[in-house]
Motif scaffolding. Sequence first.
Motif, PDB file in Angstrom:
ATOM      1  N   UNK A   1      74.755  41.585 -26.956  1.00  0.00           N
ATOM      2  CA  UNK A   1      74.350  42.036 -28.421  1.00  0.00           C
ATOM      3  C   UNK A   1      73.017  41.331 -28.921  1.00  0.00           C
ATOM      4  N   UNK A   2      72.664  41.782 -29.884  1.00  0.00           N
ATOM      5  CA  UNK A   2      71.487  41.362 -30.347  1.00  0.00           C
ATOM      6  C   UNK A   2      72.055  40.584 -31.937  1.00  0.00           C
ATOM      7  N   UNK A   3      71.467  39.585 -32.258  1.00  0.00           N
ATOM      8  CA  UNK A   3      71.670  38.967 -33.499  1.00  0.00           C
ATOM      9  C   UNK A   3      70.658  37.811 -33.746  1.00  0.00           C
ATOM     10  N   UNK A   4      70.567  37.584 -35.207  1.00  0.00           N
ATOM     11  CA  UNK A   4      69.806  36.696 -35.739  1.00  0.00           C
ATOM     12  C   UNK A   4      70.708  36.040 -36.623  1.00  0.00           C
ATOM     13  N   UNK A   5      70.827  34.454 -36.629  1.00  0.00           N
ATOM     14  CA  UNK A   5      71.468  33.571 -37.508  1.00  0.00           C
ATOM     15  C   UNK A   5      70.355  32.914 -38.262  1.00  0.00           C
TER      16      UNK A   5
ATOM     17  N   UNK B   1      60.766  38.597 -30.850  1.00  0.00           N
ATOM     18  CA  UNK B   1      62.320  39.051 -31.471  1.00  0.00           C
ATOM     19  C   UNK B   1      62.273  39.720 -32.541  1.00  0.00           C
ATOM     20  N   UNK B   2      61.317  39.301 -33.297  1.00  0.00           N
ATOM     21  CA  UNK B   2      60.940  39.994 -34.722  1.00  0.00           C
ATOM     22  C   UNK B   2      61.000  41.423 -34.389  1.00  0.00           C
ATOM     23  N   UNK B   3      59.996  41.858 -33.676  1.00  0.00           N
ATOM     24  CA  UNK B   3      59.947  43.269 -33.260  1.00  0.00           C
ATOM     25  C   UNK B   3      61.151  43.978 -32.553  1.00  0.00           C
ATOM     26  N   UNK B   4      61.763  43.395 -31.888  1.00  0.00           N
ATOM     27  CA  UNK B   4      63.058  43.865 -31.511  1.00  0.00           C
ATOM     28  C   UNK B   4      64.220  44.020 -32.410  1.00  0.00           C
ATOM     29  N   UNK B   5      64.307  43.043 -33.224  1.00  0.00           N
ATOM     30  CA  UNK B   5      65.495  42.985 -34.143  1.00  0.00           C
ATOM     31  C   UNK B   5      65.006  43.547 -35.547  1.00  0.00           C
ATOM     32  N   UNK B   6      63.894  44.091 -35.721  1.00  0.00           N
ATOM     33  CA  UNK B   6      63.376  44.624 -37.022  1.00  0.00           C
ATOM     34  C   UNK B   6      64.346  45.786 -37.474  1.00  0.00           C
ATOM     35  N   UNK B   7      64.576  46.860 -36.495  1.00  0.00           N
ATOM     36  CA  UNK B   7      65.346  47.947 -37.031  1.00  0.00           C
ATOM     37  C   UNK B   7      66.545  47.620 -37.377  1.00  0.00           C
ATOM     38  N   UNK B   8      67.158  46.586 -36.917  1.00  0.00           N
ATOM     39  CA  UNK B   8      68.464  46.157 -37.514  1.00  0.00           C
ATOM     40  C   UNK B   8      68.570  45.499 -38.580  1.00  0.00           C
ATOM     41  N   UNK B   9      67.581  45.085 -39.542  1.00  0.00           N
ATOM     42  CA  UNK B   9      67.541  44.219 -40.571  1.00  0.00           C
ATOM     43  C   UNK B   9      67.571  44.908 -41.812  1.00  0.00           C
ATOM     44  N   UNK B  10      67.366  46.088 -41.966  1.00  0.00           N
ATOM     45  CA  UNK B  10      67.440  46.925 -43.173  1.00  0.00           C
ATOM     46  C   UNK B  10      68.730  47.708 -43.326  1.00  0.00           C
TER      47      UNK B  10
ATOM     48  N   UNK C   1      71.002  49.751 -46.321  1.00  0.00           N
ATOM     49  CA  UNK C   1      71.425  50.247 -47.858  1.00  0.00           C
ATOM     50  C   UNK C   1      71.652  51.698 -47.851  1.00  0.00           C
ATOM     51  N   UNK C   2      71.951  51.959 -48.942  1.00  0.00           N
ATOM     52  CA  UNK C   2      72.345  53.649 -49.239  1.00  0.00           C
ATOM     53  C   UNK C   2      70.909  54.534 -48.768  1.00  0.00           C
ATOM     54  N   UNK C   3      71.186  55.381 -47.759  1.00  0.00           N
ATOM     55  CA  UNK C   3      70.117  56.230 -47.470  1.00  0.00           C
ATOM     56  C   UNK C   3      69.257  55.751 -46.239  1.00  0.00           C
ATOM     57  N   UNK C   4      69.694  54.484 -45.793  1.00  0.00           N
ATOM     58  CA  UNK C   4      68.919  53.775 -44.740  1.00  0.00           C
ATOM     59  C   UNK C   4      69.217  54.408 -43.467  1.00  0.00           C
ATOM     60  N   UNK C   5      68.458  54.689 -42.491  1.00  0.00           N
ATOM     61  CA  UNK C   5      68.983  55.237 -41.119  1.00  0.00           C
ATOM     62  C   UNK C   5      69.802  54.417 -40.385  1.00  0.00           C
ATOM     63  N   UNK C   6      70.802  55.115 -39.794  1.00  0.00           N
ATOM     64  CA  UNK C   6      71.838  54.388 -39.096  1.00  0.00           C
ATOM     65  C   UNK C   6      71.258  54.502 -37.435  1.00  0.00           C
ATOM     66  N   UNK C   7      71.447  53.350 -37.040  1.00  0.00           N
ATOM     67  CA  UNK C   7      71.194  53.329 -35.604  1.00  0.00           C
ATOM     68  C   UNK C   7      72.523  52.932 -34.924  1.00  0.00           C
ATOM     69  N   UNK C   8      73.219  53.880 -34.033  1.00  0.00           N
ATOM     70  CA  UNK C   8      74.340  53.824 -33.274  1.00  0.00           C
ATOM     71  C   UNK C   8      74.127  53.162 -32.063  1.00  0.00           C
ATOM     72  N   UNK C   9      75.014  52.020 -31.719  1.00  0.00           N
ATOM     73  CA  UNK C   9      74.900  51.348 -30.417  1.00  0.00           C
ATOM     74  C   UNK C   9      76.168  51.739 -29.632  1.00  0.00           C
ATOM     75  N   UNK C  10      75.800  51.949 -28.226  1.00  0.00           N
ATOM     76  CA  UNK C  10      77.105  52.526 -27.635  1.00  0.00           C
ATOM     77  C   UNK C  10      77.109  51.459 -26.208  1.00  0.00           C
TER      78      UNK C  10
END
Length: 109
Positions: A17-21, A86-95, A97-106
């Motif tokens: 998994x990818x995460x930020x705490x 790490x910022x570059x790799x995690x950025x797409x997971x940070x936003x 909200x309504x209308x935000x693109x969804x990135x599905x992980x498999x």
Amino acid sequence: MGTAAAITSSLMGWQRIRFEVTEDASPGADGSRHAYTPSLGAFTAVIGASGDILIPEDRLRSAMLMARQGRVVLEEELDRMLGKQWDAELESFRYAGEGAPVRWLHAAV
């Protein structure tokens, strides 16, 4: 060990998994930021009250010495200390909200 470090320790056992705490600073104690990605591994930094990453003086001096010796490129070493990859790799997971693109992980088992 702070709460963020305990959460990070538990999550790192999953390794896929990818995460930020982030744990905010409190009176008398700096905060911390922990990030993990399977491709980069773990990143940990001390966070000040304003949310900035704090790099100890000795780490900066060491980076400058290694750069003078030609062992590292100073800008790349500072980027590593700040967690830029790490910022570059995690950025797409940070936003979110309504209308935000969804990135599905498999996951393939």
